[in-house]
Design a protein around this motif. Sequence first.
Motif, PDB file in Angstrom:
ATOM      1  N   ALA A 116     -61.201   5.499 -26.344  1.00  0.00           N
ATOM      2  CA  ALA A 116     -60.577   4.468 -27.178  1.00  0.00           C
ATOM      3  C   ALA A 116     -60.835   3.128 -26.521  1.00  0.00           C
ATOM      4  O   ALA A 116     -60.786   3.003 -25.302  1.00  0.00           O
ATOM      5  N   ASP A 117     -61.128   2.134 -27.345  1.00  0.00           N
ATOM      6  CA  ASP A 117     -61.472   0.798 -26.864  1.00  0.00           C
ATOM      7  C   ASP A 117     -60.430  -0.164 -27.436  1.00  0.00           C
ATOM      8  O   ASP A 117     -60.446  -0.472 -28.618  1.00  0.00           O
ATOM      9  N   GLY A 118     -59.523  -0.598 -26.572  1.00  0.00           N
ATOM     10  CA  GLY A 118     -58.404  -1.412 -27.032  1.00  0.00           C
ATOM     11  C   GLY A 118     -58.773  -2.861 -27.253  1.00  0.00           C
ATOM     12  O   GLY A 118     -59.634  -3.415 -26.581  1.00  0.00           O
ATOM     13  N   LEU A 119     -58.112  -3.481 -28.224  1.00  0.00           N
ATOM     14  CA  LEU A 119     -58.341  -4.888 -28.556  1.00  0.00           C
ATOM     15  C   LEU A 119     -57.003  -5.599 -28.528  1.00  0.00           C
ATOM     16  O   LEU A 119     -55.984  -5.031 -28.875  1.00  0.00           O
ATOM     17  N   GLY A 120     -57.012  -6.850 -28.152  1.00  0.00           N
ATOM     18  CA  GLY A 120     -55.767  -7.614 -28.200  1.00  0.00           C
ATOM     19  C   GLY A 120     -55.600  -8.565 -27.046  1.00  0.00           C
ATOM     20  O   GLY A 120     -54.875  -9.533 -27.145  1.00  0.00           O
ATOM     21  N   GLY A 121     -56.280  -8.315 -25.962  1.00  0.00           N
ATOM     22  CA  GLY A 121     -56.200  -9.213 -24.817  1.00  0.00           C
ATOM     23  C   GLY A 121     -54.858  -9.137 -24.118  1.00  0.00           C
ATOM     24  O   GLY A 121     -53.922  -8.495 -24.604  1.00  0.00           O
ATOM     25  N   HIS A 122     -54.762  -9.799 -22.994  1.00  0.00           N
ATOM     26  CA  HIS A 122     -53.513  -9.839 -22.195  1.00  0.00           C
ATOM     27  C   HIS A 122     -52.911  -8.451 -22.012  1.00  0.00           C
ATOM     28  O   HIS A 122     -51.723  -8.244 -22.233  1.00  0.00           O
ATOM     29  N   GLN A 123     -53.742  -7.510 -21.648  1.00  0.00           N
ATOM     30  CA  GLN A 123     -53.319  -6.122 -21.396  1.00  0.00           C
ATOM     31  C   GLN A 123     -52.855  -5.366 -22.644  1.00  0.00           C
ATOM     32  O   GLN A 123     -52.542  -4.191 -22.557  1.00  0.00           O
ATOM     33  N   ALA A 124     -52.790  -6.036 -23.810  1.00  0.00           N
ATOM     34  CA  ALA A 124     -52.314  -5.341 -25.012  1.00  0.00           C
ATOM     35  C   ALA A 124     -53.306  -4.260 -25.436  1.00  0.00           C
ATOM     36  O   ALA A 124     -52.910  -3.177 -25.857  1.00  0.00           O
ATOM     37  N   GLY A 130     -47.067  -4.004 -25.494  1.00  0.00           N
ATOM     38  CA  GLY A 130     -48.290  -4.672 -25.909  1.00  0.00           C
ATOM     39  C   GLY A 130     -47.900  -5.897 -26.706  1.00  0.00           C
ATOM     40  O   GLY A 130     -46.911  -6.547 -26.393  1.00  0.00           O
ATOM     41  N   ARG A 131     -48.648  -6.226 -27.751  1.00  0.00           N
ATOM     42  CA  ARG A 131     -48.279  -7.374 -28.578  1.00  0.00           C
ATOM     43  C   ARG A 131     -48.740  -7.154 -30.003  1.00  0.00           C
ATOM     44  O   ARG A 131     -49.595  -6.310 -30.267  1.00  0.00           O
ATOM     45  N   ALA A 132     -48.154  -7.940 -30.911  1.00  0.00           N
ATOM     46  CA  ALA A 132     -48.506  -7.817 -32.318  1.00  0.00           C
ATOM     47  C   ALA A 132     -50.000  -8.076 -32.480  1.00  0.00           C
ATOM     48  O   ALA A 132     -50.555  -8.942 -31.799  1.00  0.00           O
ATOM     49  N   GLY A 133     -50.639  -7.333 -33.353  1.00  0.00           N
ATOM     50  CA  GLY A 133     -52.061  -7.546 -33.604  1.00  0.00           C
ATOM     51  C   GLY A 133     -52.961  -6.739 -32.685  1.00  0.00           C
ATOM     52  O   GLY A 133     -54.174  -6.755 -32.840  1.00  0.00           O
ATOM     53  N   MET A 134     -52.358  -6.039 -31.730  1.00  0.00           N
ATOM     54  CA  MET A 134     -53.220  -5.220 -30.863  1.00  0.00           C
ATOM     55  C   MET A 134     -53.756  -4.041 -31.676  1.00  0.00           C
ATOM     56  O   MET A 134     -53.179  -3.645 -32.686  1.00  0.00           O
ATOM     57  N   GLY A 135     -54.872  -3.524 -31.242  1.00  0.00           N
ATOM     58  CA  GLY A 135     -55.473  -2.409 -31.957  1.00  0.00           C
ATOM     59  C   GLY A 135     -56.380  -1.635 -31.030  1.00  0.00           C
ATOM     60  O   GLY A 135     -56.490  -1.958 -29.847  1.00  0.00           O
ATOM     61  N   THR A 136     -57.008  -0.626 -31.572  1.00  0.00           N
ATOM     62  CA  THR A 136     -57.917   0.160 -30.734  1.00  0.00           C
ATOM     63  C   THR A 136     -58.856   0.984 -31.600  1.00  0.00           C
ATOM     64  O   THR A 136     -58.538   1.317 -32.744  1.00  0.00           O
ATOM     65  N   THR A 137     -60.007   1.266 -31.057  1.00  0.00           N
ATOM     66  CA  THR A 137     -60.901   2.242 -31.683  1.00  0.00           C
ATOM     67  C   THR A 137     -60.438   3.627 -31.222  1.00  0.00           C
ATOM     68  O   THR A 137     -59.650   3.730 -30.282  1.00  0.00           O
TER      69      THR A 137
END
Length: 384
Positions: free
Chosen positions: A37-45, A90-97
């Motif tokens: 899984a490849d997480g998106l969101g920055g700042h550790q999110a 995490g934070r709002a808008g975070m996501g992942t593959t």
Amino acid sequence: MSAAERQPRFAGASDVGRVRSGNEDSLLLAPPLFAVADGLGGHQAGEVASRVAVDTVLANAPRKADSKSLGRAARAANKAVMEAAAAGRGRAGMGTTLTAAMIDGPRIAVAHVGDSRAYLMHRDGSLERITQDHSMVADLVRQGSLTEEESRTHPNRSVITRALGSDPNMNADTFEVTARPGDRLLLATDGLTSLVPDGDIADILSRHPEPQAAVDALIAAARLAGGYDNITSVVVDLAEDEEAAVQKPARNAWLHVALWTLALIAVVALAAGGVYRYATSRAFLVAEDGVVVVYRGVPGTVAGVSLRWRDQSSDVQVTDLSLPEQAALKAGVTTDSLAQAYAMLAAYRVEAAKNAAPPSPVPLTPPGEATGTAPPTQTATGAP
Ligand code: MN
């Protein structure tokens, strides 16, 4: 065959790469279930999103390799990522593959969302991509408006069109494939696949029979190619079909060897001719001794052979270019033709001139001869 012997040999690792400060990728090695899984969101999110996704898939793992059930686990993971964000993890808008595979003998069930990938490496050395990227550049490649090669360096290559964590009605691609004896499964995030072409991945997988050595070599190759992103790969060797091997009649062995040798010679000859023709039609730019140099051919080596011919050096200082461009030039920026390479060189020259320190009052070298075409002039001769 005992259960222990049926256990696939596998390895997986994740590497932060050479540019990012944190690793937002996650992986799952829980045979018979594997995932990246490849997480998106920055700042550790992104890190939270990818971890929640693989943990949730594991917690909802189906009992058998059934893609619909694995798809339900992926939907649970989607929900869990959204809930984690809502709960302040995490934070709002975070996501992942998420690319998950469950193995049962030759059967592999896959659930897939985003631009991480699953590949099957066949015993004959061919590498088959079994997932379709959910990304903008993949759409453009499918439409025919971008080549695979161009998609790997496209500025929007990391824009994905489907991910876990944003759409409550998200559905994963789910399917099952039947592997052949001796096949090898690879799961990888784009930190590997956008930097290492499929041909090189196939080459590395076939040169490293040990899963751990293969994983390490894949990560090393992505780092060598720039390592701009987190790099994750999982390699699973599917159990050999031992019964079939035992039943093979021994007296036909010499014939098999002869036929395979002939086939191999034909393939090598065809491939060598094709590769050579391909290489001579291509060009690339690379940083050498601090300046940009244009080559015909392709960077690196093909089966240990260097297919490159130096065309021309230039006065473009690599240090006058942006850091990503410097990194790309270190690995080599490939183009479809020599003309395209010179067009890129011209673009680099313009940018280098913009970024270069203001000229010293006494220039060390006189400005070079203008080789560009003069701006078209309106000739009024003969006009009324
Ligand atoms: Mn990535």
